[in-house]
Structure formats: C-alpha cells, structure tokens
Design a protein around this motif. Structure first.
Motif, short mmCIF file in Angstrom:
data_model
loop_
_atom_site.label_atom_id
_atom_site.label_comp_id
_atom_site.label_asym_id
_atom_site.label_seq_id
_atom_site.Cartn_x
_atom_site.Cartn_y
_atom_site.Cartn_z
N PHE A 1 -28.96 -20.90 -29.87
CA PHE A 1 -27.97 -20.55 -30.89
C PHE A 1 -26.92 -21.64 -30.92
CE2 PHE A 1 -29.92 -16.55 -29.93
CZ PHE A 1 -29.83 -15.78 -31.08
N ASP A 2 -26.49 -22.02 -32.11
CA ASP A 2 -25.45 -23.04 -32.28
C ASP A 2 -24.19 -22.43 -32.89
OD1 ASP A 2 -27.25 -24.90 -31.40
OD2 ASP A 2 -27.09 -26.22 -33.12
N ASP A 3 -23.05 -23.05 -32.61
CA ASP A 3 -21.79 -22.90 -33.35
C ASP A 3 -20.84 -21.83 -32.83
OD1 ASP A 3 -22.83 -24.91 -34.87
OD2 ASP A 3 -22.90 -23.78 -36.75
N SER A 4 -21.14 -21.18 -31.72
CA SER A 4 -20.14 -20.33 -31.05
C SER A 4 -19.76 -19.07 -31.83
CB SER A 4 -18.83 -21.12 -30.79
OG SER A 4 -19.04 -22.44 -30.40
N PHE A 5 -20.63 -18.58 -32.73
CA PHE A 5 -20.25 -17.44 -33.54
C PHE A 5 -20.18 -16.15 -32.72
CE2 PHE A 5 -22.21 -20.11 -37.00
CZ PHE A 5 -21.00 -20.41 -37.62
N GLU A 6 -19.17 -15.33 -33.02
CA GLU A 6 -18.97 -14.10 -32.28
C GLU A 6 -20.14 -13.13 -32.41
OE1 GLU A 6 -15.37 -10.93 -31.45
OE2 GLU A 6 -15.66 -11.66 -33.51
N ASN A 7 -20.83 -13.16 -33.57
CA ASN A 7 -21.96 -12.23 -33.73
C ASN A 7 -23.12 -12.57 -32.79
OD1 ASN A 7 -23.46 -14.31 -35.22
ND2 ASN A 7 -22.22 -13.73 -37.00
N ASN A 8 -23.11 -13.75 -32.19
CA ASN A 8 -24.10 -14.03 -31.14
C ASN A 8 -23.92 -13.08 -29.96
OD1 ASN A 8 -24.23 -17.70 -31.42
ND2 ASN A 8 -24.76 -16.11 -32.87
N HIS B 1 -26.89 -10.80 -28.67
CA HIS B 1 -27.00 -10.70 -27.22
C HIS B 1 -27.62 -9.38 -26.75
CE1 HIS B 1 -26.19 -11.61 -23.04
NE2 HIS B 1 -25.43 -10.52 -22.91
N PRO B 2 -27.19 -8.23 -27.28
CA PRO B 2 -27.83 -6.98 -26.84
C PRO B 2 -29.33 -6.92 -27.15
CG PRO B 2 -25.75 -6.53 -27.94
CD PRO B 2 -26.06 -7.97 -28.18
N ILE B 3 -29.72 -7.49 -28.28
CA ILE B 3 -31.15 -7.47 -28.64
C ILE B 3 -31.95 -8.35 -27.69
CG2 ILE B 3 -32.82 -8.04 -30.45
CD1 ILE B 3 -30.61 -7.44 -32.51
N LEU B 4 -31.43 -9.53 -27.39
CA LEU B 4 -32.13 -10.44 -26.49
C LEU B 4 -32.19 -9.87 -25.07
CD1 LEU B 4 -30.69 -13.54 -28.16
CD2 LEU B 4 -33.08 -13.44 -27.48
N MET B 5 -31.12 -9.20 -24.65
CA MET B 5 -31.13 -8.57 -23.33
C MET B 5 -32.15 -7.43 -23.29
SD MET B 5 -29.08 -10.17 -21.25
CE MET B 5 -29.87 -11.60 -22.05
N GLU B 6 -32.28 -6.71 -24.40
CA GLU B 6 -33.28 -5.64 -24.47
C GLU B 6 -34.69 -6.19 -24.26
OE1 GLU B 6 -35.18 -2.96 -28.05
OE2 GLU B 6 -33.03 -3.39 -28.13
N PHE B 7 -34.97 -7.35 -24.86
CA PHE B 7 -36.29 -7.96 -24.70
C PHE B 7 -36.42 -8.70 -23.38
CE2 PHE B 7 -36.63 -7.04 -29.15
CZ PHE B 7 -37.98 -6.98 -29.42
N THR C 1 -19.00 -13.33 -20.17
CA THR C 1 -19.88 -12.16 -20.04
C THR C 1 -21.33 -12.56 -20.27
OG1 THR C 1 -18.14 -10.63 -20.73
CG2 THR C 1 -20.42 -9.88 -20.97
N MET C 2 -21.57 -13.37 -21.30
CA MET C 2 -22.93 -13.83 -21.59
C MET C 2 -23.46 -14.67 -20.44
SD MET C 2 -22.20 -14.78 -25.59
CE MET C 2 -23.85 -15.01 -26.23
N ALA C 3 -22.61 -15.56 -19.93
CA ALA C 3 -23.03 -16.41 -18.81
C ALA C 3 -23.39 -15.57 -17.59
CB ALA C 3 -21.93 -17.41 -18.48
N ALA C 4 -22.60 -14.52 -17.35
CA ALA C 4 -22.87 -13.64 -16.21
C ALA C 4 -24.19 -12.89 -16.39
CB ALA C 4 -21.73 -12.65 -16.03
N ASP C 5 -24.59 -12.70 -17.65
CA ASP C 5 -25.86 -12.04 -17.95
C ASP C 5 -27.05 -13.01 -17.92
OD1 ASP C 5 -24.74 -9.54 -18.24
OD2 ASP C 5 -24.55 -9.67 -20.43
N GLY C 6 -26.79 -14.27 -17.57
CA GLY C 6 -27.86 -15.25 -17.45
C GLY C 6 -28.03 -16.18 -18.62
N VAL C 7 -27.17 -16.06 -19.63
CA VAL C 7 -27.26 -16.96 -20.79
C VAL C 7 -26.82 -18.36 -20.37
CG1 VAL C 7 -26.43 -17.41 -23.13
CG2 VAL C 7 -26.86 -15.06 -22.38
N LEU C 8 -27.55 -19.37 -20.82
CA LEU C 8 -27.20 -20.76 -20.55
C LEU C 8 -26.21 -21.23 -21.61
CD1 LEU C 8 -30.77 -22.11 -19.69
CD2 LEU C 8 -29.01 -21.27 -18.12
#
Length: 316
Positions: free
Chosen positions: A61-68, A73-79, A107-114
């Motif tokens: 994902f690019d551009d730092s948008f809050e909807n990420n 994020h919840p959808i990707l964590m679900e998968f 929070t995203m980083a703590a969930d494993g997001v790079l």
C-alpha cells in the motif's frame, strides 16, 4: 507484487478499491493457492539470487492513507496475509490529508505490518528546484531518503531501506543514488519479478480502479518476468521524444515473432538488432507526464502464462 492506495468507496476511483473488492482479491488468492509472502522474503530471495515462485504474491500500500488502517488492515489480518505500507513521514507529521496517525502506524507495525519509505513528503523526486544543479538535487534527495528512513525508525523501530518512488517516478541518477545508499527501489510500473529484475526499479501491478476487476487481476497474476540480460536503453526520464526502448533478452522460452509491445493502444513492432536484442519506438511523441511501453510474449513452457515487461517513461 500488487500495489493498492485507498480502500474506500468515496475516494477517487482511479486509485481505490472498495472493501468488498479487496476481500474478493484476497479470497481469490486463497482459493487459487497463491503464496502471499512478505516483501522482506521477496527482497531476500532477489538479493540471494534464489528463484521467485510463479505463484508468489506480495501486497503493498502506498501514500499513508488512514483507510489502510481502518478498512484494509482488519481484512488483511482476517486472512492472515503479510503486507507492506509505504509512508511519507512528513505527511503524517504535518497531517496532510486523510493520512494515518503515528499511533495507527505503530499499531499496524505491532501487528506485523512492514513499514517502509515513500520519501519524506511524497514529492516528485526527479524534479529539481529552480537553479538547482544535479549535485545539489542529488544531495537533497539523499537527505530526503535518509531523513524519512530515520523518522520511520524513530516511530516504529523498523528500517528496511526500501524506497517506493512517489508517483513511480525515477531516473538513472536516482536509481544510482538508491543503490549507493544500499536501498531497494520500488516503482509503479507493471510487471512480473524475476532474477534479472533490477533492485532499483522493482515493478508492481496496480490493483485499483479499472485494474480492480478480478478478471484483469487474475491475468496479471499469471505473468512471468522476461530474463533481461541488458537494459540498453531504459532510462525512465526521456531525452528524445518519442523514446526508444532497447533490451537484450533471453528468448529460450518464447518465440521472437510472438513478442508484442504497446504504447497505449498503438502496437509497436519490435525491431530485432540481433538474436537477443530488440528495440521499439512509438510513432508519435509522448504526452507530458508519465506513460509506458508494455511488452508481452506467451511462455512456451508454462501454458496460460505470459512474459510481461513495462517500461515507464517520464516526460517533464
């Protein structure tokens, strides 16, 4: 590798997918047994010269948008799929637009997001300021890249040294700087990734807007990287207009007469200079801004797969 920006129904369609579309994409990857890997895994494979599996997919994902954070994020964590966000720290610090907060990023980083580098303020990195010399511009870009990397590390503890060029814009000088700094450069031109992919211009397939359609995306997921042995004329920032793309490629897995290149709707007939080297040139000058030549050829060994290379052009 796939690139997303917005995940929302009320943002510009050209750079957006809806939550339902993102979920559909991820379900397709799961149902068809694609191996979704982290960008760190892919980069390590490329650095070590290891083959990249045909069914490997990286999500970015690019551009730092809050909807990420709020939607994607919840959808990707679900998968349970790994993914990378490329952020511009200055945009977050100054709250420029509907961007993530640092709390959300952490929070995203703590969930494993790079979390990786998208330049400090999402600037057009190839553009010089009035009166600026090339040396001054390169020094400014070096500080931009390093300051953004430092800011990300301060907030998240992560420092991957991956730079996604804002707007996908780069040139030979910027690629050389990225390489000298020990960074990986990532573009927005489409294409598959293989052992000959340059680590200063790794391609990504757009998955938003008109490309969000699953039939379109499914085709892109079944592409292969040309084995390019020499990028003879492939500087994104053009001099002569129309530009000429000249590449040397290994042709053992496709037929030369089945290679097709395109400049928008125009079909470009490849001119073969020798057994392995071809060039293509559009018939008309390119418009100002960004454009591309795309080249494809069906694989002889992998039924249903096409080789794909996209050459980005920047006419400033």
């Amino acid at each position: 590798m796939l690139i997303y920006h917005h995940v929302a129904a009320d943002t510009p369609r050209v750079s957006s997918v809806t939550a339902a579309e993102l979920r559909q994409h991820l379900q397709y990857l799961r149902d068809n047994k694609f191996d979704v890997i982290g960008l760190d895994v892919l980069v390590n494979q490329l650095k070590q010269g290891k083959p990249v599996a045909d069914n490997a997919v990286v999500i970015t994902f690019d551009d730092s948008f809050e909807n990420n954070f709020t939607t994607a994020h919840p959808i990707l964590m679900e998968f349970g799929y790994p993914y990378t966000i490329f952020i511009s720290p200055g945009s977050i610090d100054n709250r420029v637009g509907p961007v993530l907060s640092w709390d959300q990023v952490r929070t995203m980083a703590a969930d494993g997001v790079l979390v990786a580098n998208h330049a400090m303020n999402h600037e057009h990195m190839t553009q010089r300021e009035p009166g600026e010399t090339e040396a001054e511009w390169l020094a400014r870009m070096e500080q931009n890249i390093l300051n953004a990397e430092r800011r990300i590390k301060q907030e998240t503890g992560q420092s991957h040294q991956w730079l996604a060029y804002p707007y996908g814009e780069f040139n030979n000088q910027l690629e050389a700087l990225v390489k000298r700094l020990g960074f990986i450069g990532i573009g927005q031109q489409s294409g598959a990734i293989g052992h000959s992919t340059l680590l200063t211009r790794i391609p990504r397939y757009p998955a938003a807007g008109q490309y969000a359609d699953l039939a379109n995306l499914a085709q892109k997921l079944r592409t292969l990287a040309f084995d390019i042995t020499d990028y003879l004329s492939a500087n994104q920032q053009i001099g002569t207009n129309p530009p000429t793309l000249r590449l040397s490629v290994n042709i053992t897995d496709f037929l030369r007469d089945q290679l097709r290149c395109y400049a928008g709707p125009e079909i470009l007939e490849p001119k073969w200079l020798n057994d392995n080297t071809f060039e293509v040139t559009a018939s008309k000058p390119l418009n100002r801004g960004r454009s591309r030549y795309n080249c494809t050829a069906p694989s002889l060994s992998k039924k249903g797969y096409f080789y794909w290379y996209s050459q980005p052009w920047l006419n400033q």
